[in-house]
Design an enzyme around this catalytic site. Structure first.
Site, PDB file in Angstrom:
ATOM      1  N   SER A  34      51.080  38.775  41.439  1.00 11.45           N
ATOM      2  CA  SER A  34      49.791  39.436  41.568  1.00 11.45           C
ATOM      3  C   SER A  34      49.925  40.962  41.672  1.00 11.45           C
ATOM      4  CB  SER A  34      49.054  38.856  42.784  1.00 11.45           C
ATOM      5  OG  SER A  34      47.707  39.216  42.796  1.00 11.45           O
ATOM      6  N   ASP A  60      55.834  49.749  32.258  1.00 11.15           N
ATOM      7  CA  ASP A  60      55.082  50.138  31.061  1.00 11.15           C
ATOM      8  C   ASP A  60      55.087  51.643  30.839  1.00 11.15           C
ATOM      9  OD1 ASP A  60      54.546  47.547  30.476  1.00 11.15           O
ATOM     10  OD2 ASP A  60      52.412  47.601  30.949  1.00 11.15           O
ATOM     11  N   LYS A  62      51.023  35.892  37.703  1.00 11.66           N
ATOM     12  CA  LYS A  62      49.628  35.729  38.137  1.00 11.66           C
ATOM     13  C   LYS A  62      48.829  36.948  37.675  1.00 11.66           C
ATOM     14  CE  LYS A  62      46.629  34.989  42.155  1.00 11.66           C
ATOM     15  NZ  LYS A  62      45.810  36.220  42.062  1.00 11.66           N
TER      16      LYS A  62
END
Length: 565
Positions: free
Chosen positions: A296, A307, A321
């Site tokens: 999460s 990223d 998740k």
């Protein structure tokens, strides 16, 4: 009176549902279906209440129906009635009213016992110790009550007090403690320190509550100590608040960067979260440790830093998740936590690994296969994928724990040895210096032997199945000598197994003992001594060129750029 009121409400709901049923236009099919099924459900409850052979508990019956309905969607959409709000509050705020201790089950005595008091919390402050058997709360005998029931009795409104009677190993008479419940704040950062090579280390346990404030203080303190790189440990961090993940990511990313985009059915469920503040440090090299229990909000932080090519992610693929939950108020003081959107990290990928919408015929769900995932790219152009959590830049192969260790833990033998050890040793060295000696391990082995310890060996089970299959297919007679030789080599030998797996067993014993003296902080220090993930992180952080290369796009080889004609 209360029961009659519930029945009256049920009848009223039926009447209201019926009015909706006839009020919709025939063309409004979806609204019609909702009203129709609500009417059917209300009618079933009424018929059960009036005619079922036994008297039903309306609260329990309807609660079961609600939970089954919600679980058919996903395991994160949950209903919390008015008397169960403390569980939701703990989930959101990382706090609850209680004594601050983990309890576990003593299988021999069939009673709950203290497993781990939290540092500076009421249980530890009054002197409760791991191994204390819980006997009575305010004079009420706890025999026959399971851990869940005992836990509910220990919790309560902040400021209330109760008398707890325990039986401590090594003492003849029970001990009594007067305990005042406090707001129990689980540690956001149970441990941080500067390691060798001026590498900082921060263990972040949750994103519930307000961990970003403590994280900032820990990081600035480490900067004062002179760290030149940082390891952020998110292993076993199950997540929490999305805003907190964004806040911590902002410490290392420029202002104005998009970190998370949520997309849901409603406008309110679709949002974009950007870094809003000036960062603390844009240059310090970062490594993030993750594992299969990193989930999460933890995946948002790890994924966003990956990223933007801001950190090297080390460990094992995360849980996956990619769903966001919000809370909605319900009548009579209830609350529903429901999934309202999916989240997407900077590259555009969603890390959700399980497709709850498309279930198998038996109702089960599975992970999205790697073959169906999509390639995305980091800011520098490195390939990353969606649909299966965050895949580390450096994957570390984890050693499998031996089968015998599971049974030693499950039978409380390691726990019991630690309890006896503490009775004999009022103090121990600091965690970084503590170790289990050969004499200590000899004592442990003697205790295990005395306990007539038995455990299943998987090789024996598999060999038995193989023999049955060989006999079924007609091969057993010709292979009987080979089977006998193999059975002899795989014969049960407890002494041999305790010696062969001594390294893993000693490690577990050391962790259990150290946390009796130095709490969670001490157990983390012990586990970091021989931590493969941390070693990999240190290796990349102490190799600047390799670190830089890993966060860059690999150069294209001359032949790779040519197309076949």
């Amino acid at each position: 009176m209360k029961y009659l009121k519930i029945r009256w409400i049920a009848v009223l709901l039926v009447a209201v549902g019926t009015s909706f049923f006839f009020g919709f236009k025939s063309g409004d099919n979806r609204s019609f279906q909702v009203a129709k099924n609500l009417d059917i459900f209300n009618s079933i409850v009424k018929e059960l209440d009036m005619f079922y052979v036994d008297t039903i508990d309306p609260n329990k019956t309807i609660r079961t129906g609600i939970e089954s309905m919600l679980y058919s969607l996903d395991p994160y959409t949950q209903y919390f009635p008015e008397d169960d709000q403390s569980e939701l509050e703990q989930m959101l705020k990382n706090t609850y009213g209680g004594i601050g201790s983990i309890i576990t089950w003593n299988t021999k005595l069939k009673r709950s016992m203290i497993a781990e008091p939290y540092e500076h919390m009421p249980a530890a402050t009054v002197g409760l110790k791991a191994g204390d058997i819980l006997m009575e709360i305010d004079g009420k005998d706890l025999a026959g009550k399971n851990n869940q029931e005992v836990s509910e009795m220990l919790r309560g409104q902040v400021g209330t007090s109760f008398k707890l009677k325990v039986q401590r190993p090594g003492t003849e008479q029970p001990l009594e403690f007067d305990i005042v419940r406090r707001s129990i704040q689980l540690p956001f950062i149970p441990y941080y320190a500067m390691l060798d090579n001026n590498i900082g280390y921060i263990n972040l346990s949750t994103f519930s509550g307000n961990p970003s404030k403590e994280f900032k203080q820990a990081f600035l303190d480490l900067k004062k100590q002179g760290i030149t790189s940082l390891v952020i440990d998110l292993r076993n961090n199950g997540g929490g608040l999305l805003d907190e993940a964004v806040e911590i990511a902002n410490f290392f990313l420029p202002r104005g960067k998009t970190l998370v985009t949520t997309k849901g059915k409603t406008k309110q469920a679709s949002n974009t979260y950007k870094t809003l503040r000036e960062p603390l440090d844009l240059e310090i090299p970062l490594a993030v440790l993750v594992n299969s229990a990193t989930a999460s909000a933890s995946e948002i932080l790890a994924g966003a830093l990956q990223d933007y090519d801001r950190a090297v992610v080390v460990g094992n693929r995360t849980f996956g998740k990619g769903l966001v939950q919000t809370t909605r108020p319900l009548p009579y003081g209830g609350t529903m936590k429901l999934t309202t959107s999916k989240y997407y990290i900077p590259s555009g990928r969603c890390v959700q690994a399980i497709d709850y919408k498309h279930r198998n015929e038996d109702g089960s769900v599975g992970r999205i296969p790697d073959s169906l995932t999509t390639v995305f790219h980091t800011a520098a152009g490195r390939e990353v994928r969606d649909g299966g959590g965050v895949t580390p830049d450096i994957t570390v192969k984890q050693d499998k724990l031996p089968n015998i260790l599971f049974y030693l833990v499950n039978d409380n033998l390691i726990f019991n040895y630690a309890t006896e050890y503490c009775l004999k040793h009022p103090t121990i060295p600091a965690p970084k210096d503590f170790k289990i000696t050969d004499a200590d391990y000899a004592d442990f082995k003697a205790m295990v032997q005395k306990a007539d310890f038995k455990y299943d060996q998987q090789t024996e089970k598999i060999l038995k199945n193989l023999k049955e299959m060989a006999e079924f297919e007609g091969y057993l007679t010709d292979a009987s000598d080979e089977f006998k030789a193999l059975e002899k080599k795989l014969s049960h030998n407890l002494e041999r197994d305790l010696d062969h797996f001594s390294k893993d067993i000693k490690e577990m014993i050391a962790v259990e003992i150290i946390k009796r003296y130095y709490y969670q902080r001490g157990s983390i220090i012990q586990q970091l001594k021989d931590d493969k993930d941390l070693k990999e992180a240190v290796g990349i952080l102490t190799a600047p060129e390799k670190y830089k290369e890993m966060l860059s796009v690999p150069p294209v080889k001359p032949d790779e750029g040519k197309k076949e004609k």
